[in-house]
Design a protein around this motif. Structure first.
Motif: not given
Length: 229
Positions: A3-31
């Motif tokens: 019924k109820h799922v809680a999620m910690i949305m981790d790794g946005n910044g690291r995902w972006a850096k691994a692709k050569g992007f700014e961390r903020t791009k990871g947060h945008k993708a996370g959205a």
């Protein structure tokens, strides 16, 4: 059935850096992933999806990143509030909004207002939220009610739980954290007492409908005894 799922949305910044992007791009993708998972959870008939969007500790991050994170709710709801409303999703928040820019607060409250009568998924955004802070505020509020004669000095778990920000929502069944970290990071510690935990190695922007379905299937295979046999 979850019924109820809680999620910690981790790794946005690291995902972006691994692709050569700014961390903020990871947060945008996370959205974008928030939209994907909210729509899928709604389709699956899940009642509540609570997402850890911004913790009380996130203010320690670099100022440029904090500034972007503060703007992200406005960007997200301006883009997707119509779709969420059309899908009968109800937007809610937990946490203390006061520290955020006024235009960000305004758009969150407007999203809640527009969707308040919806009866589908409750999409709960935990923003400027910390579990220790929540429990402290609950204790302060209860103590004040005792002093004012509204509550007895003795307290039970159900009564104290009613002072939590999640009051009125069903118990959390499942906690999911992405990006390989295996800790709660000050998230819903009271509410997660009997939840099942799933930790996955991939980052939040890499979560899609199929992976979410796999997580739900893993939950469904577990035997929840709640301390019994």
């Amino acid at each position: 059935m979850v019924k109820h799922v809680a999620m910690i949305m981790d790794g946005n910044g690291r995902w972006a850096k691994a692709k050569g992007f700014e961390r903020t791009k990871g947060h945008k993708a996370g959205a974008e992933t928030i939209r994907t998972i909210a729509l899928e959870a709604n389709r699956l008939g899940i009642e509540v999806l609570t997402l850890y969007a911004f913790s009380t500790e996130n203010w320690k991050r670099p100022p440029k990143e904090v500034e972007y994170l503060c703007k992200l709710p406005k960007m997200f709801f301006n883009k997707y509030i119509r779709e969420l409303n059309e899908k009968n999703i109800k937007v809610m928040h937990i946490g203390e909004l006061e520290r955020f820019p006024s235009d960000t607060v305004k758009v969150i409250l407007e999203a809640e207002k527009q969707t308040k009568d919806n009866t589908g998924l409750k999409l709960v955004i935990a923003i400027n939220y910390g579990s220790r802070r929540e429990i402290t505020l609950a204790a302060q509020a209860y103590a004040k009610d005792v002093i004012d004669g509204k509550q007895p000095l003795e307290i039970d778990e159900d009564t104290f739980g009613s002072y939590m920000m999640t009051n009125g929502l069903p118990e959390i069944d499942l906690l999911v954290r992405t990006s390989g970290e295996k800790r709660l990071s000050n998230f819903l510690m009271w509410q997660l007492a009997y939840a099942e935990f799933v930790f996955v190695d991939y980052a939040w922007p890499e979560l899609d409908e199929a992976r979410f379905a796999n997580i739900i299937e893993e939950f469904n295979q577990r035997n929840r005894r709640f301390g019994g046999v």
